[in-house]
Design an enzyme around this catalytic site. Structure first.
Site, PDB file in Angstrom:
ATOM      1  N   ARG A   1       0.838  -1.212   0.000  1.00 27.69           N
ATOM      2  CA  ARG A   1       0.000   0.000   0.000  1.00 27.69           C
ATOM      3  C   ARG A   1       0.873   1.262   0.000  1.00 27.69           C
ATOM      4  O   ARG A   1       1.095   1.877  -1.037  1.00 27.69           O
ATOM      5  CB  ARG A   1      -0.959  -0.038   1.207  1.00 27.69           C
ATOM      6  N   ASP A   2       1.454   1.600   1.126  1.00 25.46           N
ATOM      7  CA  ASP A   2       2.242   2.838   1.193  1.00 25.46           C
ATOM      8  C   ASP A   2       3.420   2.795   0.223  1.00 25.46           C
ATOM      9  O   ASP A   2       3.800   3.805  -0.366  1.00 25.46           O
ATOM     10  CB  ASP A   2       2.765   3.039   2.631  1.00 25.46           C
TER      11      ASP A   2
ATOM     12  N   HIS B   1       5.055   4.651  12.612  1.00 24.60           N
ATOM     13  CA  HIS B   1       5.240   4.559  11.160  1.00 24.60           C
ATOM     14  C   HIS B   1       6.185   5.687  10.754  1.00 24.60           C
ATOM     15  O   HIS B   1       5.815   6.854  10.811  1.00 24.60           O
ATOM     16  CB  HIS B   1       3.845   4.720  10.519  1.00 24.60           C
TER      17      HIS B   1
ATOM     18  N   HIS C   1       9.056   7.481   8.073  1.00 28.61           N
ATOM     19  CA  HIS C   1       9.692   7.597   6.753  1.00 28.61           C
ATOM     20  C   HIS C   1      11.135   8.033   6.969  1.00 28.61           C
ATOM     21  O   HIS C   1      11.455   8.687   7.962  1.00 28.61           O
ATOM     22  CB  HIS C   1       8.924   8.601   5.883  1.00 28.61           C
TER      23      HIS C   1
ATOM     24  N   CYS D   1       3.865   9.548  -0.290  1.00 24.54           N
ATOM     25  CA  CYS D   1       2.428   9.797  -0.372  1.00 24.54           C
ATOM     26  C   CYS D   1       2.148  10.784  -1.487  1.00 24.54           C
ATOM     27  O   CYS D   1       2.763  11.851  -1.543  1.00 24.54           O
ATOM     28  CB  CYS D   1       1.919  10.363   0.962  1.00 24.54           C
TER      29      CYS D   1
ATOM     30  N   ASN E   1       9.629   4.927   2.956  1.00 21.85           N
ATOM     31  CA  ASN E   1       9.422   4.446   4.328  1.00 21.85           C
ATOM     32  C   ASN E   1      10.727   3.868   4.871  1.00 21.85           C
ATOM     33  O   ASN E   1      11.624   3.514   4.113  1.00 21.85           O
ATOM     34  CB  ASN E   1       8.399   3.301   4.334  1.00 21.85           C
TER      35      ASN E   1
HETATM   36  N1  COA Z   1     -13.279   3.912  -3.088  1.00 25.85           N
HETATM   37  C1  COA Z   1     -13.595   3.993  -4.393  1.00 25.85           C
HETATM   38  N2  COA Z   1     -14.268   5.031  -4.934  1.00 25.85           N
HETATM   39  C2  COA Z   1     -14.653   6.007  -4.090  1.00 25.85           C
HETATM   40  C3  COA Z   1     -14.383   5.974  -2.730  1.00 25.85           C
HETATM   41  C4  COA Z   1     -13.653   4.866  -2.236  1.00 25.85           C
HETATM   42  N3  COA Z   1     -13.315   4.783  -0.948  1.00 25.85           N
HETATM   43  N4  COA Z   1     -14.887   7.074  -2.158  1.00 25.85           N
HETATM   44  C5  COA Z   1     -15.458   7.793  -3.129  1.00 25.85           C
HETATM   45  N5  COA Z   1     -15.320   7.150  -4.308  1.00 25.85           N
HETATM   46  C6  COA Z   1     -15.779   7.581  -5.618  1.00 25.85           C
HETATM   47  C7  COA Z   1     -17.223   7.986  -5.632  1.00 25.85           C
HETATM   48  O1  COA Z   1     -18.047   6.884  -5.841  1.00 25.85           O
HETATM   49  C8  COA Z   1     -17.252   8.963  -6.787  1.00 25.85           C
HETATM   50  O2  COA Z   1     -17.210   8.227  -8.001  1.00 25.85           O
HETATM   51  P1  COA Z   1     -17.833   8.802  -9.350  1.00 25.85           P
HETATM   52  O3  COA Z   1     -17.030  10.006  -9.707  1.00 25.85           O
HETATM   53  O4  COA Z   1     -17.651   7.670 -10.297  1.00 25.85           O
HETATM   54  O5  COA Z   1     -19.251   9.098  -8.995  1.00 25.85           O
HETATM   55  C9  COA Z   1     -15.907   9.676  -6.654  1.00 25.85           C
HETATM   56  O6  COA Z   1     -15.061   8.754  -5.948  1.00 25.85           O
HETATM   57  C10 COA Z   1     -16.010  10.961  -5.875  1.00 25.85           C
HETATM   58  O7  COA Z   1     -16.700  10.735  -4.670  1.00 25.85           O
HETATM   59  P2  COA Z   1     -16.686  11.730  -3.449  1.00 25.85           P
HETATM   60  O8  COA Z   1     -17.449  11.154  -2.306  1.00 25.85           O
HETATM   61  O9  COA Z   1     -17.061  13.098  -3.922  1.00 25.85           O
HETATM   62  O10 COA Z   1     -15.184  11.655  -3.023  1.00 25.85           O
HETATM   63  P3  COA Z   1     -14.085  12.749  -3.166  1.00 25.85           P
HETATM   64  O11 COA Z   1     -13.897  13.273  -4.534  1.00 25.85           O
HETATM   65  O12 COA Z   1     -14.312  13.695  -2.072  1.00 25.85           O
HETATM   66  O13 COA Z   1     -12.761  11.851  -2.905  1.00 25.85           O
HETATM   67  C11 COA Z   1     -11.664  10.059  -1.769  1.00 25.85           C
HETATM   68  C12 COA Z   1     -12.538  11.276  -1.669  1.00 25.85           C
HETATM   69  C13 COA Z   1     -11.312   9.685  -0.347  1.00 25.85           C
HETATM   70  C14 COA Z   1     -12.364   8.939  -2.452  1.00 25.85           C
HETATM   71  C15 COA Z   1     -10.407  10.310  -2.577  1.00 25.85           C
HETATM   72  O14 COA Z   1      -9.881  11.542  -2.222  1.00 25.85           O
HETATM   73  C16 COA Z   1      -9.375   9.236  -2.347  1.00 25.85           C
HETATM   74  O15 COA Z   1      -9.554   8.076  -2.669  1.00 25.85           O
HETATM   75  N6  COA Z   1      -8.223   9.605  -1.817  1.00 25.85           N
HETATM   76  C17 COA Z   1      -7.157   8.679  -1.569  1.00 25.85           C
HETATM   77  C18 COA Z   1      -6.450   8.991  -0.322  1.00 25.85           C
HETATM   78  C19 COA Z   1      -5.239   8.125  -0.168  1.00 25.85           C
HETATM   79  O16 COA Z   1      -5.171   6.993  -0.594  1.00 25.85           O
HETATM   80  N7  COA Z   1      -4.187   8.699   0.423  1.00 25.85           N
HETATM   81  C20 COA Z   1      -2.976   8.022   0.634  1.00 25.85           C
HETATM   82  C21 COA Z   1      -2.988   7.204   1.841  1.00 25.85           C
HETATM   83  S1  COA Z   1      -3.111   8.056   3.355  1.00 25.85           S
HETATM   84 ZN    ZN Z   2       3.648   6.433   5.119  1.00 24.80          ZN
END
Ligand code: COA
Ligand code: ZN
Length: 299
Positions: free
Chosen positions: A14-15, A206, A208, A239, A248
């Site tokens: 993942r990370d 955790h 880095h 990230c 990391n």
């Molecule tokens: N998994 C898959 N799809 C997701 C989801 C999830 N957990 N949460 C929201 N979505 C989808 C929605 O269904 C929507 O899809 P569409 O455009 O096809 O309708 C789209 O994402 C936007 O949804 P919304 O609720 O408005 O989310 P957002 O735009 O505010 O995004 C996250 C929020 C959390 C989904 C997005 O920012 C994200 O995945 N970030 C990743 C963070 C991460 O991994 N960081 C590193 C580790 S800490």
């Molecule tokens: Zn990390």
């Protein structure tokens, strides 16, 4: 010398892989996870249920968890950023979930598009739901020492977030130095406050290695009674939403240091060089911790 057990939670699938130039498909990631299980890592963060638009490298989380349903010897966890992620993870059969509130307003906005308060509320709701459904829960506090946008983080904020997640029933709190800005003094200070307020056994760290202090930070945390650490084979990592986040702490560096200090990790050190090589081949770039050349020769 101590013969105490220290738990290493491997976070490379993942990370480690979420921000690489080369994206690995779910089968290649499953192969990496199988090799890590073979090397006796007690815990692996295998995937994240995030939007594939936000993090393309994490697509296929369902397939990965399905591929690991029969894994009993290793605790497989997944990261969930919001309730939708939790529902998808639960439907896929995940048994351990991690939520990731960050300690600052801006970091939460950049990472998961929610403010600080909203993120904490959402994380607590996910923890409560997961507990009712008999899942194990892990609660990160990201950017626990320093935020790339807001600078140094107040310790009281980290303690407050930990406290709220504990109130919701979280099983474990992981303090994450997401950008690698902590040093042994600040690690001692924060963990000292944590363990004087809560049980040390619920904490994990955790780190880095951005500023080459990850191992020193582990030693500082060990002195405060912390016995659980995240790390990443080959020192992969970063990230996409935290500028400046480098790799990391490398699992081989951590496992080797702990072993030489007399701690027991159960990790088969001799199997790690081959996993580092697998990552190097798959990603087509140099990877490896500080002592991977020595380790490869030693075995
Ligand atoms: N998994 C898959 N799809 C997701 C989801 C999830 N957990 N949460 C929201 N979505 C989808 C929605 O269904 C929507 O899809 P569409 O455009 O096809 O309708 C789209 O994402 C936007 O949804 P919304 O609720 O408005 O989310 P957002 O735009 O505010 O995004 C996250 C929020 C959390 C989904 C997005 O920012 C994200 O995945 N970030 C990743 C963070 C991460 O991994 N960081 C590193 C580790 S800490
Ligand atoms: Zn990390």
């Amino acid at each position: 010398m101590s013969s105490e057990f220290v738990y290493i939670n491997e976070v490379s699938p993942r990370d480690g892989l979420q921000n690489q130039k080369t994206i690995l498909g779910s089968q290649s990631r499953l192969e990496l996870i199988r090799q890590l299980i073979e090397a006796n890592l007690p815990g692996i963060e295998a995937a994240s249920f995030v939007s594939p638009k936000a993090v393309p490298a994490m697509a296929g989380a369902h397939e990965i968890i399905e591929g690991l349903v029969d894994t009993n010897e290793c605790e497989i966890s997944v990261l969930v950023p919001n309730m939708k992620g939790y529902e998808l993870a639960n439907a896929a059969g995940a048994k351990v979930i991690s939520v990731v509130p960050s300690a600052t307003e801006t970091m939460n906005q950049k990472n998961i598009n929610m403010g600080l308060r909203e993120t904490i509320e959402s994380s607590c709701k996910i923890i409560e739901t997961a507990k009712k459904e008999n899942l194990k829960t892990r609660g990160y506090v990201a950017v626990a020492w320093e935020c790339p946008f807001e600078g140094k983080v107040q310790e009281s904020i980290v303690l407050d977030i930990a406290n709220q997640m504990l109130g919701a029933g979280v099983d474990e709190i992981i303090l994450a130095d997401t950008i690698g800005a902590a040093n042994p003094s600040s690690v001692t200070s924060l963990f000292n406050k944590c363990v004087s307020e809560f049980d040390h056994q619920i904490f994990s760290a955790h780190f880095h290695d951005t500023r080459a202090m990850a191992l020193a930070n582990v030693c500082a945390a060990l002195s405060e009674g912390i016995r659980k650490f995240d790390s990443c084979i080959g020192g992969l990592g970063g990230c996409p939403f935290a500028p400046g986040a480098a790799g990391n702490l490398a699992t081989e560096d951590l496992a080797n240091m702990l072993s030489q200090m007399g701690y027991v990790t159960g990790v088969a050190l001799e199997k790690l060089p081959a996993i580092v090589s697998y990552c190097r081949e798959q990603l087509q770039e140099p990877v490896g911790g500080r002592m991977s050349a020595w380790l490869a020769k030693a075995n």
